[in-house]
Design a protein around this motif. Structure first.
Motif, PDB file in Angstrom:
ATOM      1  N   ALA A 437      -9.921 -44.678 -23.905  1.00  0.00           N
ATOM      2  CA  ALA A 437     -10.104 -44.111 -25.245  1.00  0.00           C
ATOM      3  C   ALA A 437     -11.149 -43.002 -25.269  1.00  0.00           C
ATOM      4  CB  ALA A 437     -10.484 -45.212 -26.229  1.00  0.00           C
ATOM      5  N   ASP A 438     -12.156 -43.068 -24.377  1.00  0.00           N
ATOM      6  CA  ASP A 438     -13.209 -42.051 -24.384  1.00  0.00           C
ATOM      7  C   ASP A 438     -12.942 -40.909 -23.413  1.00  0.00           C
ATOM      8  OD1 ASP A 438     -13.490 -43.520 -22.089  1.00  0.00           O
ATOM      9  OD2 ASP A 438     -15.662 -43.800 -22.258  1.00  0.00           O
ATOM     10  N   HIS A 439     -11.783 -40.891 -22.780  1.00  0.00           N
ATOM     11  CA  HIS A 439     -11.446 -39.803 -21.868  1.00  0.00           C
ATOM     12  C   HIS A 439     -11.229 -38.517 -22.672  1.00  0.00           C
ATOM     13  CE1 HIS A 439      -9.270 -37.439 -18.845  1.00  0.00           C
ATOM     14  NE2 HIS A 439      -9.689 -38.302 -17.939  1.00  0.00           N
ATOM     15  N   GLU A 440     -11.566 -37.362 -22.075  1.00  0.00           N
ATOM     16  CA  GLU A 440     -11.459 -36.096 -22.810  1.00  0.00           C
ATOM     17  C   GLU A 440     -10.039 -35.820 -23.285  1.00  0.00           C
ATOM     18  OE1 GLU A 440     -12.274 -32.607 -20.524  1.00  0.00           O
ATOM     19  OE2 GLU A 440     -11.353 -33.376 -18.702  1.00  0.00           O
ATOM     20  N   ILE A 441      -9.039 -36.293 -22.550  1.00  0.00           N
ATOM     21  CA  ILE A 441      -7.655 -36.092 -22.974  1.00  0.00           C
ATOM     22  C   ILE A 441      -7.379 -36.860 -24.265  1.00  0.00           C
ATOM     23  CG2 ILE A 441      -5.249 -36.547 -22.376  1.00  0.00           C
ATOM     24  CD1 ILE A 441      -6.340 -34.263 -20.795  1.00  0.00           C
ATOM     25  N   ARG A 442      -7.844 -38.122 -24.320  1.00  0.00           N
ATOM     26  CA  ARG A 442      -7.637 -38.932 -25.527  1.00  0.00           C
ATOM     27  C   ARG A 442      -8.445 -38.373 -26.696  1.00  0.00           C
ATOM     28  NH1 ARG A 442      -6.095 -44.363 -24.646  1.00  0.00           N
ATOM     29  NH2 ARG A 442      -6.281 -44.625 -26.900  1.00  0.00           N
ATOM     30  N   VAL A 443      -9.672 -37.930 -26.428  1.00  0.00           N
ATOM     31  CA  VAL A 443     -10.514 -37.370 -27.487  1.00  0.00           C
ATOM     32  C   VAL A 443      -9.850 -36.131 -28.077  1.00  0.00           C
ATOM     33  CG1 VAL A 443     -12.727 -36.265 -28.000  1.00  0.00           C
ATOM     34  CG2 VAL A 443     -12.648 -38.302 -26.529  1.00  0.00           C
ATOM     35  N   ALA A 444      -9.350 -35.258 -27.196  1.00  0.00           N
ATOM     36  CA  ALA A 444      -8.673 -34.046 -27.661  1.00  0.00           C
ATOM     37  C   ALA A 444      -7.414 -34.383 -28.443  1.00  0.00           C
ATOM     38  CB  ALA A 444      -8.335 -33.155 -26.467  1.00  0.00           C
ATOM     39  N   ASP A 445      -6.679 -35.349 -27.983  1.00  0.00           N
ATOM     40  CA  ASP A 445      -5.449 -35.752 -28.650  1.00  0.00           C
ATOM     41  C   ASP A 445      -5.734 -36.212 -30.077  1.00  0.00           C
ATOM     42  OD1 ASP A 445      -2.495 -36.586 -28.373  1.00  0.00           O
ATOM     43  OD2 ASP A 445      -3.451 -38.444 -29.025  1.00  0.00           O
ATOM     44  N   ARG A 446      -6.762 -37.043 -30.225  1.00  0.00           N
ATOM     45  CA  ARG A 446      -7.111 -37.528 -31.574  1.00  0.00           C
ATOM     46  C   ARG A 446      -7.580 -36.390 -32.469  1.00  0.00           C
ATOM     47  NH1 ARG A 446      -9.434 -41.801 -28.552  1.00  0.00           N
ATOM     48  NH2 ARG A 446     -11.479 -40.832 -28.739  1.00  0.00           N
ATOM     49  N   ALA A 447      -8.433 -35.519 -31.920  1.00  0.00           N
ATOM     50  CA  ALA A 447      -9.017 -34.459 -32.735  1.00  0.00           C
ATOM     51  C   ALA A 447      -7.954 -33.476 -33.237  1.00  0.00           C
ATOM     52  CB  ALA A 447     -10.081 -33.712 -31.928  1.00  0.00           C
ATOM     53  N   LEU A 448      -7.095 -33.021 -32.341  1.00  0.00           N
ATOM     54  CA  LEU A 448      -6.132 -31.995 -32.732  1.00  0.00           C
ATOM     55  C   LEU A 448      -5.004 -32.567 -33.580  1.00  0.00           C
ATOM     56  CD1 LEU A 448      -5.943 -29.722 -29.569  1.00  0.00           C
ATOM     57  CD2 LEU A 448      -7.431 -29.581 -31.562  1.00  0.00           C
ATOM     58  N   ASN A 449      -4.587 -33.783 -33.299  1.00  0.00           N
ATOM     59  CA  ASN A 449      -3.528 -34.366 -34.125  1.00  0.00           C
ATOM     60  C   ASN A 449      -4.039 -34.788 -35.493  1.00  0.00           C
ATOM     61  OD1 ASN A 449      -0.870 -34.524 -32.636  1.00  0.00           O
ATOM     62  ND2 ASN A 449      -2.240 -35.351 -31.077  1.00  0.00           N
ATOM     63  N   ALA A 450      -5.362 -34.914 -35.630  1.00  0.00           N
ATOM     64  CA  ALA A 450      -5.931 -35.190 -36.955  1.00  0.00           C
ATOM     65  C   ALA A 450      -5.918 -33.933 -37.825  1.00  0.00           C
ATOM     66  CB  ALA A 450      -7.359 -35.715 -36.815  1.00  0.00           C
ATOM     67  N   HIS A 451      -5.986 -32.764 -37.194  1.00  0.00           N
ATOM     68  CA  HIS A 451      -6.051 -31.512 -37.957  1.00  0.00           C
ATOM     69  C   HIS A 451      -4.692 -30.838 -38.108  1.00  0.00           C
ATOM     70  CE1 HIS A 451     -10.400 -30.968 -38.568  1.00  0.00           C
ATOM     71  NE2 HIS A 451     -10.562 -31.558 -37.400  1.00  0.00           N
ATOM     72  N   PHE A 452      -3.866 -30.916 -37.084  1.00  0.00           N
ATOM     73  CA  PHE A 452      -2.604 -30.168 -37.097  1.00  0.00           C
ATOM     74  C   PHE A 452      -1.423 -31.092 -37.397  1.00  0.00           C
ATOM     75  CE2 PHE A 452      -5.414 -27.652 -34.396  1.00  0.00           C
ATOM     76  CZ  PHE A 452      -5.257 -26.377 -34.949  1.00  0.00           C
ATOM     77  N   ALA A 453      -0.255 -30.459 -37.533  1.00  0.00           N
ATOM     78  CA  ALA A 453       0.966 -31.218 -37.832  1.00  0.00           C
ATOM     79  C   ALA A 453       1.396 -32.090 -36.666  1.00  0.00           C
ATOM     80  CB  ALA A 453       2.096 -30.257 -38.197  1.00  0.00           C
ATOM     81  N   GLY A 454       0.906 -31.792 -35.472  1.00  0.00           N
ATOM     82  CA  GLY A 454       1.238 -32.626 -34.320  1.00  0.00           C
ATOM     83  C   GLY A 454       1.378 -31.801 -33.058  1.00  0.00           C
ATOM     84  N   THR A 455       0.971 -32.368 -31.946  1.00  0.00           N
ATOM     85  CA  THR A 455       1.054 -31.666 -30.662  1.00  0.00           C
ATOM     86  C   THR A 455       2.155 -32.233 -29.768  1.00  0.00           C
ATOM     87  OG1 THR A 455      -0.615 -33.132 -29.661  1.00  0.00           O
ATOM     88  CG2 THR A 455      -1.411 -31.132 -30.738  1.00  0.00           C
ATOM     89  N   TYR A 456       2.938 -33.185 -30.302  1.00  0.00           N
ATOM     90  CA  TYR A 456       4.067 -33.743 -29.552  1.00  0.00           C
ATOM     91  C   TYR A 456       5.362 -33.150 -30.110  1.00  0.00           C
ATOM     92  CZ  TYR A 456       0.663 -37.207 -27.993  1.00  0.00           C
ATOM     93  OH  TYR A 456      -0.442 -37.821 -27.467  1.00  0.00           O
ATOM     94  N   ASP A 457       6.270 -32.803 -29.206  1.00  0.00           N
ATOM     95  CA  ASP A 457       7.487 -32.102 -29.607  1.00  0.00           C
ATOM     96  C   ASP A 457       8.729 -32.970 -29.458  1.00  0.00           C
ATOM     97  OD1 ASP A 457       5.903 -29.838 -29.918  1.00  0.00           O
ATOM     98  OD2 ASP A 457       6.234 -29.198 -27.842  1.00  0.00           O
ATOM     99  N   ALA A 458       9.628 -32.822 -30.422  1.00  0.00           N
ATOM    100  CA  ALA A 458      10.977 -33.375 -30.322  1.00  0.00           C
ATOM    101  C   ALA A 458      11.924 -32.340 -30.917  1.00  0.00           C
ATOM    102  CB  ALA A 458      11.093 -34.701 -31.061  1.00  0.00           C
ATOM    103  N   TYR A 459      13.125 -32.289 -30.389  1.00  0.00           N
ATOM    104  CA  TYR A 459      14.090 -31.285 -30.842  1.00  0.00           C
ATOM    105  C   TYR A 459      15.388 -31.963 -31.260  1.00  0.00           C
ATOM    106  CZ  TYR A 459      10.902 -28.402 -28.065  1.00  0.00           C
ATOM    107  OH  TYR A 459       9.778 -27.809 -27.548  1.00  0.00           O
ATOM    108  N   LEU A 460      15.836 -31.664 -32.466  1.00  0.00           N
ATOM    109  CA  LEU A 460      17.155 -32.096 -32.914  1.00  0.00           C
ATOM    110  C   LEU A 460      18.077 -30.888 -32.812  1.00  0.00           C
ATOM    111  CD1 LEU A 460      18.866 -34.385 -34.098  1.00  0.00           C
ATOM    112  CD2 LEU A 460      18.320 -33.492 -36.366  1.00  0.00           C
ATOM    113  N   VAL A 461      19.056 -30.982 -31.939  1.00  0.00           N
ATOM    114  CA  VAL A 461      19.919 -29.847 -31.622  1.00  0.00           C
ATOM    115  C   VAL A 461      21.252 -30.016 -32.341  1.00  0.00           C
ATOM    116  CG1 VAL A 461      20.983 -28.500 -29.781  1.00  0.00           C
ATOM    117  CG2 VAL A 461      18.811 -29.683 -29.371  1.00  0.00           C
ATOM    118  N   LEU A 462      21.616 -29.020 -33.129  1.00  0.00           N
ATOM    119  CA  LEU A 462      22.876 -29.023 -33.867  1.00  0.00           C
ATOM    120  C   LEU A 462      23.845 -28.063 -33.167  1.00  0.00           C
ATOM    121  CD1 LEU A 462      21.443 -28.787 -37.503  1.00  0.00           C
ATOM    122  CD2 LEU A 462      22.012 -30.844 -36.191  1.00  0.00           C
ATOM    123  N   THR A 463      25.040 -28.536 -32.899  1.00  0.00           N
ATOM    124  CA  THR A 463      26.024 -27.743 -32.163  1.00  0.00           C
ATOM    125  C   THR A 463      27.347 -27.722 -32.918  1.00  0.00           C
ATOM    126  OG1 THR A 463      25.001 -28.441 -30.081  1.00  0.00           O
ATOM    127  CG2 THR A 463      27.190 -27.440 -29.943  1.00  0.00           C
TER     128      THR A 463
END
Length: 859
Positions: A437-463
């Motif tokens: 939980a205290d690793h810089e990767i986890r700290v960054a993940d919490r901080a940026l996802n608290a401010h932005f819409a999200g840093t994880y991506d998913a794509y719904l593809v319409l064909t």
């Protein structure tokens, strides 16, 4: 075979040393070729449909894995102040110069356009921040501009104005660790007062790979040191303890060297092979040493003693090794390649450890100096027998026999509670959670996802799968083309290819017709060419489904539903571009933030957008033939449970609002790939576990020549697996990959203890003919050997508790738990069951447990 191997080991010890040394040299030389792989995509086979589609979508829409660099400012002005923006501008310029970065697609304030109205109804595309603002007013103006751009708001700048981000796309995600380290150095050079963070799945995956490599180099030696210390504590002889350590090191080096030499990459699972094998490899050695030290006395021939020990232990060691290997080989039934590799090589390593143990340990013992053996004998037997195990185990044996029914009832109660706990298990994984939980990767993940819409991506593809033309339209086109270009076979081929699903060929055909118009032989041919071009343009216009306002309106409805659900931080799609440009083409007011009424109006907005500094951004959301489009979903969590909920929300919307005619919806993106391989892992693990259960039961029945003993032998592993996974459910611990594969370990090692216990019990009973005497003797040396093994293996994994990586800690904790539970079940439940089933399991003339004649037992 048994006699030949024992004879070779004790009569040709130098040959044994030479063979083992050669094996270590040959395989150890391959280890420097190691290649690390932490890509979750590789949890699926290369030909998996979901993976193929995911990669095809990335190629078709020019999507890249990105590092997210985020800056969070805590002052009243937030991120929109001259100092913060100047540093971000300088940092963006520096990042653009790094090798491996896709410069054209880097998203930052200084590389993105502001879309505003120009003169005479024209659009103006200007960089949001061509240069760093010199005043607070200019900085705030940038914030105001971003707020009007839905594609950037809460993606590039947080909705609270406190944070801004730089999205750094990479040509290869394998470069993410190198690029991330370079970005960190660039940030340090800028010395910002704001807090800068780096996140994104590529960073997490490659950071894990780097730390995994370090962990491998630390944990395995620490495990070896712990095992050495434990065995010295038990046997009080450094020379004697060296033999099992040599077995463990030979096994680890040979197994890892072979894996690397065969071209396999070291994944998160295979990185644990050395940690798993180090304690497991000494299991047989501990049994041999325990029996040898118990039997050897001054004046006896060590060669004769070790040969006697090997003859008695060979069969149970063989079967325990085979069943343990089967437990791991069962993982090869899972559809997860890294798990298959892990199971195959740990299983093979266990069998190798058996072979090395039965050769190297006897060879080592017969070459020990008499003085060393005498000193060992004096330390172990020169005083009254004592020690915690020697004092405790006989009492435990009496309790297990005299309290047989209560013990059985407690076991059944534990089984019932475990079943409830198993029902509470939640399947979930997330590469970012592989760090503490205290690793810089986890700290960054919490901080940026608290401010932005999200840093994880998913794509719904319409064909769009609807045909390009009806039969009547096809016939009309064929006739028109024949009249326009008589005898032109290439033009006919272009038409057929276009109608078969390659609209780009129809565009090529239009160019062919256009060129032919200049060389027309007469007015009739020119008229035929014009008619063919008109028909073709109409067909192309109709085929571009994602210019249809009705289709875009349907997409907008889905976006609104996802936003209202709270599961998706934000969605970005083609309608957002169209509505933004449409607003500025008209009044610039929010009232015109809408879709045009016609396909021609939509096409006009997109044509205008292609005049921007980033025209390629359009093709991230729609294919060039406008028959495929995607929604980019930003998620604040990479947990596959979160993604599963998003998928369920979309399914619910599709049920209530069916897709427009001819369209299909499919998922892509790393968040979705995690769901796919997790589901495959669970179903595969269940299949492998059930298969291994059946195989081991058959083997136990054959070994003991009794289905009854086969069932009894299955009790420790059944109760252990149920208890451990029930505990996982009760504690709310996510069922992830490390926890899943531990079932194979519990399967193998639990039955290991049961085999030794039952085999020695039956042997002692054949000699005594008395149940009470059998159990008294069983809880002497044999029970000590089982207990020592459990302690060595359990504590051998404790160095993992110091690891900075959560999967290693999980393995360490659960391994100690598995060993403690399986040994306890073996020493408590098996005697209780055998006592209750004594009439069938241990038939004798005297089955009373209070008394019985004394029989001399050979040790």
């Amino acid at each position: 075979m048994k006699t030949a191997l024992i004879h070779f080991a004790t009569e040709r010890p130098r040959w044994v040393y030479a063979l083992v040394g050669l094996l270590v040299l040959l395989t150890g030389a391959l280890i420097p070729n190691i290649q690390i792989d932490t890509d979750p995509e590789n949890m699926l086979p290369a030909d998996d449909p979901a993976r193929l589609f995911h990669n095809q979508v990335k190629a078709d829409f020019a999507l890249y894995d990105s590092i997210v660099v985020g800056a969070v400012a805590e002052g009243e002005q937030g991120i929109f102040n001259p100092d913060s923006l100047a540093i971000m501008h300088n940092l963006t310029d520096a990042i653009l110069k790094l090798d491996g970065v896709v410069q054209a697609d880097l998203m930052a304030l200084s590389t993105s356009d502001n879309i505003t109205q120009g003169d005479a109804g024209e659009l103006r595309f200007e960089y949001l921040m061509r240069t760093a603002p010199a005043t607070s007013e200019a900085a705030r103006a940038i914030g105001d501009a971003v707020a009007r751009l839905p594609m950037l708001d809460n993606t590039l700048v947080s909705s609270d104005g406190k944070a801004a981000a730089i999205y750094v796309p990479l040509y290869s995600k394998d470069d993410s660790y190198r690029v991330a380290e370079q970005i960190r150095a660039l940030i340090a050079e800028q010395a910002p007062t704001d807090h800068y963070y780096l996140t994104g799945l590529p960073v997490a995956e490659n950071q894990f790979g780097h730390e995994m490599f370090v962990q491998m180099a630390i944990a395995a030696p620490l495990a070896g040191a712990m095992i050495f210390a434990l065995m010295w504590f038990f046997f009080r002889s450094v020379p004697l303890v060296l033999a099992p350590m040599m077995v463990a090191m030979t096994t680890v080096i040979a197994t890892m060297g072979t894996l690397i030499g065969l071209g396999y990459t070291v994944h998160i699972m295979s990185s644990m092979i050395a940690i798993f094998l180090m304690p497991i490899a000494v299991v047989d050695s501990v049994h041999i040493m325990s029996d040898f030290t118990d039997r050897f006395r001054a004046g006896k021939d060590p060669k004769a003693v070790i040969q006697e020990v090997m003859r008695d232990l060979f069969n149970p060691m063989l079967f325990t090794s085979v069943t343990s290997a089967i437990g791991f080989y069962s993982l090869m039934l899972t559809p997860i390649p890294p798990v298959q590799v892990f199971g195959a090589f740990v299983g093979s390593g266990i069998l190798l450890a058996f072979v090395v143990s039965i050769l190297l340990v006897p060879a080592y013992v017969v070459r020990m100096k008499p003085a060393t053996l005498a000193a060992m004998q004096q330390r172990l037997h020169g005083k009254a027998q004592g020690g915690v195990l020697a004092r405790t185990l006989p009492k435990l044996g009496r309790v297990s026999v005299t309290r047989a029914k209560p013990i059985l009832l407690v076991a059944l109660g534990i089984l019932a509670l475990s079943a409830i706990g198993i029902g509470r298990i939640q399947i979930n994984d997330n590469p970012v959670r592989w760090f503490k939980a205290d690793h810089e990767i986890r700290v960054a993940d919490r901080a940026l996802n608290a401010h932005f819409a999200g840093t994880y991506d998913a794509y719904l593809v319409l064909t769009d799968h609807s045909p390009l033309a009806t039969p009547a339209e096809i016939q009309k086109l064929n006739t028109a083309l024949t009249l326009a270009l008589p005898g032109d076979q290439e033009a006919q081929a272009q038409l057929q290819q276009g109608l078969a699903g390659q609209p780009a060929m129809l565009v090529t055909l239009l160019s062919t017709l256009d060129d032919a118009a200049f060389a027309a032989s007469d007015d009739a041919q020119l008229e035929a060419i014009d008619q063919a071009m008109a028909d073709l343009e109409l067909l192309l216009e109709q085929s571009r489904r994602f210019l249809d306002p009705a289709v875009l309106e349907w997409m907008t409805g889905l976006q609104q539903q996802l936003q209202a659900s709270g599961l998706v931080g934000k969605s970005n799609a083609l309608p957002d571009i169209v509505k933004t440009v449409n607003r500025e083409l008209h009044s610039g007011d929010d009232a015109d933030f809408r879709l045009p009424a016609s396909a021609a109006g939509v096409a006009q907005t997109l044509l205008q957008f292609q005049s921007s500094h980033r025209p390629q951004d359009l093709w991230h959301f729609v294919s060039r033939d406008y028959r495929q489009s995607l929604l980019w979903l930003q998620l604040t969590s990479g947990d596959n449970q979160h993604m599963t909920q998003v998928m369920a929300e979309v399914d619910q919307y599709l049920n209530a609002h069916p897709l427009p005619q001819g369209l299909s919806a499919d998922w892509a993106g790393k968040a979705y790939i995690n769901v796919v391989w997790q589901d495959a892992m669970v179903s595969g693990m269940l299949e492998s576990l059930l298969s291994a259960f059946v195989v081991i039961f058959i083997m136990m029945s054959l070994l003991f020549r009794s289905p009854l003993y086969g069932l009894v032998a299955m009790l420790p592993l059944s109760l252990t697996i149920a208890f451990i996974y029930g505990l996982v459910g009760w504690l709310g611990k996510d069922y992830d990959m490390p926890i899943a594969v531990l079932s194979a370990l519990a399967l193998g090692l639990s039955v290991d203890f049961a085999i030794h216990f039952l085999e020695r019990t039956r042997a002692l009973h054949r000699q005594t003919g008395d149940v009470a005497q059998t159990f008294r003797l069983m809880f002497d040396e044999p029970a000590r050997a089982i207990s020592r093994n459990a302690i060595v293996i359990a504590l051998g994994f404790t160095p993992l508790l110091l690891a900075p990586l959560v999967p290693y800690i999980t393995v360490g904790v659960l391994m100690a738990s598995i060993m403690a539970v399986s040994a306890s079940v073996t020493l408590l439940l098996l005697p209780a069951v055998l006592k209750l089933l004594a009439r069938w399991a241990l038939p004798s003339q005297n089955t009373e447990l209070n008394g019985g004649s004394h029989v001399e037992i050979r040790h």
